[in-house]
Design a protein around this motif. Structure first.
Motif, short mmCIF file in Angstrom:
data_model
loop_
_atom_site.label_atom_id
_atom_site.label_comp_id
_atom_site.label_asym_id
_atom_site.label_seq_id
_atom_site.Cartn_x
_atom_site.Cartn_y
_atom_site.Cartn_z
N LEU A 60 13.39 -0.85 64.46
CA LEU A 60 12.54 -0.31 63.42
C LEU A 60 11.48 0.62 64.03
CD1 LEU A 60 12.45 -3.33 60.96
CD2 LEU A 60 14.07 -1.43 61.17
N THR A 61 10.23 0.54 63.59
CA THR A 61 9.22 1.51 64.02
C THR A 61 9.36 1.83 65.50
OG1 THR A 61 7.71 0.65 62.34
CG2 THR A 61 6.76 2.01 64.09
N SER A 62 9.53 3.13 65.80
CA SER A 62 9.82 3.54 67.17
C SER A 62 9.03 4.77 67.56
CB SER A 62 11.32 3.86 67.33
OG SER A 62 12.12 2.74 67.01
N SER A 63 8.59 4.79 68.80
CA SER A 63 8.03 5.99 69.40
C SER A 63 9.19 6.81 69.94
CB SER A 63 7.07 5.59 70.53
OG SER A 63 6.64 6.72 71.26
N MET A 64 9.35 8.05 69.45
CA MET A 64 10.57 8.81 69.70
C MET A 64 10.28 10.15 70.35
SD MET A 64 13.91 8.65 69.28
CE MET A 64 14.06 7.37 68.02
N THR A 65 10.99 10.43 71.45
CA THR A 65 11.00 11.75 72.07
C THR A 65 12.32 12.43 71.76
OG1 THR A 65 9.58 11.02 73.90
CG2 THR A 65 10.86 13.02 74.25
N ASN A 66 12.26 13.68 71.31
CA ASN A 66 13.49 14.38 70.94
C ASN A 66 13.49 15.80 71.49
OD1 ASN A 66 12.40 16.22 68.65
ND2 ASN A 66 11.66 14.17 68.13
N ILE A 67 14.67 16.26 71.86
CA ILE A 67 14.89 17.63 72.31
C ILE A 67 16.18 18.11 71.65
CG2 ILE A 67 15.29 19.17 74.27
CD1 ILE A 67 13.91 17.09 76.03
N SER A 68 16.18 19.32 71.12
CA SER A 68 17.38 19.85 70.49
C SER A 68 17.49 21.35 70.76
CB SER A 68 17.37 19.60 68.98
OG SER A 68 16.28 20.25 68.37
N ALA A 69 18.71 21.84 70.67
CA ALA A 69 18.97 23.26 70.85
C ALA A 69 20.20 23.63 70.05
CB ALA A 69 19.17 23.61 72.33
N GLY A 70 20.28 24.88 69.65
CA GLY A 70 21.43 25.30 68.87
C GLY A 70 21.58 26.80 68.81
N TYR A 71 22.79 27.21 68.50
CA TYR A 71 23.09 28.63 68.31
C TYR A 71 24.11 28.75 67.19
CZ TYR A 71 24.89 33.36 69.07
OH TYR A 71 25.27 34.66 68.90
N THR A 72 23.81 29.58 66.20
CA THR A 72 24.71 29.80 65.07
C THR A 72 24.99 31.29 64.96
OG1 THR A 72 23.87 27.90 63.84
CG2 THR A 72 24.99 29.59 62.58
N TYR A 73 26.25 31.64 64.81
CA TYR A 73 26.64 33.05 64.68
C TYR A 73 27.71 33.17 63.59
CZ TYR A 73 29.06 37.45 65.69
OH TYR A 73 29.63 38.68 65.58
N THR A 74 27.51 34.08 62.67
CA THR A 74 28.50 34.41 61.65
C THR A 74 28.82 35.88 61.75
OG1 THR A 74 27.71 32.67 60.16
CG2 THR A 74 29.05 34.40 59.19
N GLY A 75 30.00 36.23 62.25
CA GLY A 75 30.38 37.62 62.46
C GLY A 75 30.75 38.32 61.17
N LEU A 76 30.78 39.64 61.23
CA LEU A 76 31.14 40.41 60.05
C LEU A 76 32.66 40.49 59.86
CD1 LEU A 76 28.64 43.41 60.26
CD2 LEU A 76 28.57 41.45 58.72
N ARG A 77 33.43 40.24 60.93
CA ARG A 77 34.87 40.44 60.81
C ARG A 77 35.68 39.16 60.94
NH1 ARG A 77 36.18 46.17 63.95
NH2 ARG A 77 34.81 47.47 62.66
N GLN A 78 35.64 38.50 62.11
CA GLN A 78 36.61 37.47 62.37
C GLN A 78 36.03 36.08 62.64
OE1 GLN A 78 39.72 38.17 61.94
NE2 GLN A 78 39.61 40.40 61.88
N TRP A 79 34.93 35.97 63.40
CA TRP A 79 34.53 34.70 63.97
C TRP A 79 33.23 34.16 63.41
CZ3 TRP A 79 37.72 32.09 67.25
CH2 TRP A 79 38.76 32.81 67.85
N SER A 80 33.14 32.84 63.32
CA SER A 80 31.88 32.11 63.16
C SER A 80 31.82 31.05 64.26
CB SER A 80 31.78 31.43 61.80
OG SER A 80 31.50 32.37 60.79
N PHE A 81 30.62 30.75 64.71
CA PHE A 81 30.46 29.85 65.85
C PHE A 81 29.17 29.08 65.70
CE2 PHE A 81 28.67 29.06 70.07
CZ PHE A 81 29.70 28.39 70.70
N ASN A 82 29.23 27.78 65.97
CA ASN A 82 28.03 26.94 65.90
C ASN A 82 28.08 25.94 67.04
OD1 ASN A 82 26.48 24.47 65.20
ND2 ASN A 82 25.98 25.59 63.34
#
Length: 437
Positions: free
Chosen positions: A338-360
Motif C-alpha cells: 500500500l502507501t509507498s515512497s516511489m522513484t520513477n524514471i521513464s522515456a519514450g519516442y513516438t513517430y507517425t510517418g506520412l507514408r508508411q511507418w509508425s513507431f513507438n
C-alpha cells in the motif's frame, strides 16, 4: 496599426493567447504538442496473434507456489483518437479497448479498456476551465504511461496504477478539474481538485479511494521561462483494511522553453506524510502463556517527510515526440503493497510517418518502498516497442513486444520476468500509418 493588431488578436483562438512553456505540476503535456495542429478523429480495429507469459492470478498452484502460466491466443482491439479545437473549447480523446482469448489458459481470458479525455473551455479572456479524465479496466497492465499527441496532458501526473503484479482485473478512474485565472499575460493562478478510485477483483488485494485539492501561482519571467509555487493536500484510504494516508506538500516549479520544440519542466519540494494502519504485533510471552494468544493488533501511526520531485525534458517534432522524465513521490501502492515512497524514471519516442511507418518505444523504471501495511522494497523495469507499417490505404501490419521484470530484495517470490508479444493486421481509414501511441 494598433487597430489592426487588436483585430488580429481578437481573431486568434482564445486558448492560444497565453501560450508558454508547459507547467508539469498542472499536468501539462509539452507545449509544442498542445499547441499543434488538430488531429482528425480516427477509428481503428486490429486482430493479432498473441503470446503472454506471467499469467498469475491471486492464487497458488498444487505445489504451493505462485501460479505462473504462459499461453498463445488471439486479441481483437479497437478504438478512436483525435483532437479538435473551436474558438473557446478544445477536446482531445484517446480510447482503446481489446478482448483476449488464450488457447491453453482460458481462465485468463479478459478485456482491457483505457481512455484519456481532455476538455478545455475558455469562459473569458482570463478564465479557463481544464477537465481531465482517465479511466480503464485491465487485467495485465504494462505500467507504461506515454504522452499521447491527441490529449494535451501528461497521464503520469494522474492517479493511474502502474505497478500491479498479478493478472487480476483492476478498475481505475480519475477526474481532475482546474480553474486557471490568467490575471495578466505573465501572472496566473490555478485552483483545482481531483478524485480517484482503484478497485481490484481479488479479495486478497486492496483498493484505494482518494481526493486531492491544490492551488498554485505561476509567473512568466520571460517568453521562455516560468516560475511558481504550489500547495497540495491529498487523502486516500483503502478497501479491505483499516488504513489511510494524508499528504501535505509544497513545491517550487520551473519551466523553460529551450528552443521552439525543446523544453524542460519540473518541480521540487517536500511532503508531510501521515499514515495510519492496523498491524500485528507480538504479545508479551507472560501474557501469551496465560491467554494463549501470541499476536495482537495495534494502530500504527507515523509522520515522515519525503521529497516530492518530478521533471521532464521533451522535444516535439512535426510527426512525433521524444521525452525523458523522472521523479520521486508517494503513491497508494499496487494493492499488494500500500502507501509507498516511489522513484520513477521513464522515456519514450513516438513517430507517425506520412507514408508508411509508425513507431513507438517506451521504457519505465519504478522503485517503491512500502511504508503502509508492510515494510519492504519492490520495483519493476519495463520496456516495450510497437511498429506499424501501411500495406494499403486502410490496411496495416503491426507488431509489438513488451518485457517487464519484477524485483524485490525483501520478498523473494516477487522476483519474476513477464513477456508479451503480438503480431497482427490493423484497419484504419486515412492516408497515414496506423496510430499506435
Amino acid at each position: 496599426m494598433k487597430r489592426l493588431v487588436a483585430v488580429l488578436g481578437w481573431a486568434m483562438p482564445v486558448l492560444a493567447q497565453y501560450a508558454g512553456p508547459a507547467i508539469l505540476s498542472r499536468g501539462d503535456a509539452p507545449s509544442a504538442m498542445s499547441a499543434g495542429a488538430q488531429i482528425s478523429f480516427r477509428p481503428f480495429v486490429d486482430v493479432s496473434g498473441i503470446y503472454d507469459t506471467g499469467l498469475a492470478g491471486v492464487s497458488v498452484n498444487a505445489q504451493g507456489a505462485l501460479a505462473n502460466s504462459a499461453s498463445a491466443g488471439i486479441e481483437v482491439a479497437g478504438g478512436i483518437s483525435g483532437s479538435h479545437s473551436w474558438r473557446h473549447t478544445q477536446i482531445g480523446l484517446d480510447y482503446r479497448g481489446d478482448i483476449r482469448h488464450y488457447d491453453k489458459t482460458t481462465y485468463y481470458d479478459s478485456t482491457d479498456q483505457s481512455m484519456l479525455l481532455s476538455i478545455k473551455h475558455q469562459f473569458t479572456r482570463h478564465i479557463l476551465l481544464n477537465l481531465r479524465e482517465s479511466a480503464g479496466i485491465y487485467s495485465l497492465g504494462t505500467g507504461l504511461l506515454g504522452l499521447s499527441p491527441t490529449v494535451p496532458f501528461d497521464p503520469s501526473q494522474s492517479f493511474i496504477p502502474t505497478t500491479d503484479f498479478f493478472d487480476n482485473r483492476t478498475i481505475y478512474g480519475t477526474s481532475q478539474v482546474d480553474l486557471i485565472i490568467q490575471k495578466t499575460a505573465r501572472l496566473s493562478f490555478d485552483l483545482g481538485g481531483a478524485g480517484f478510485l482503484n478497485r481490484r477483483r481479488s479479495a486478497g488485494l486492496f483498493g484505494a479511494t482518494g481526493a486531492d485539492a491544490h492551488g498554485d501561482v505561476q509567473y512568466r519571467l520571460s517568453r521562455r521561462i516560468t516560475i511558481g509555487g504550489n500547495y497540495t493536500y491529498t487523502h486516500f484510504n483503502f478497501t479491505g483494511i483499516f488504513g489511510s494516508t494524508d499528504l501535505h506538500g509544497g513545491i517550487a516549479t520551473f519551466a523553460m522553453q529551450l528552443t521552439r520544440r525543446l523544453e524542460f519542466t519540473g518541480y521540487g519540494g517536500f511532503m508531510r506524510v501521515e499514515t495510519k494502519f492496523l498491524q500485528d504485533v507480538p504479545v508479551d510471552p507472560a501474557v501469551a502463556a496465560i491467554i494463549g494468544i501470541t499476536e495482537g493488533t495495534e494502530v500504527s501511526y507515523s509522520v515522515r517527510y519525503i521529497p516530492n520531485l518530478s521533471a521532464r525534458l521533451s522535444e516535439s517534432f512535426a510527426r512525433g515526440v521524444l521525452y525523458i522524465a523522472g521523479g520521486h513521490t508517494v503513491t497508494p501502492g499496487n494493492g499488494l503493497f500500500l502507501t509507498s515512497s516511489m522513484t520513477n524514471i521513464s522515456a519514450g519516442y513516438t513517430y507517425t510517418g506520412l507514408r508508411q511507418w509508425s513507431f513507438n518505444a517506451q521504457a519505465a523504471y519504478n522503485n517503491g518502498e512500502s511504508i503502509g501495511n508492510v515494510v519492504g522494497n519492490y520495483k519493476d523495469i519495463t520496456g516495450g516497442m510497437t511498429v506499424s507499417r501501411r500495406i494499403t490505404r486502410a490496411v496495416h501490419a503491426l507488431g509489438a513486444f513488451t518485457v517487464r521484470k519484477y524485483e524485490s530484495g525483501s520478498f523473494n517470490l516477487y522476483n519474476r520476468t513477464v513477456y508479451d508479444a503480438r503480431v497482427g493486421i490493423g484497419f484504419a481509414p486515412g492516408d497515414v500509418p496506423l496510430r499506435i501511441w
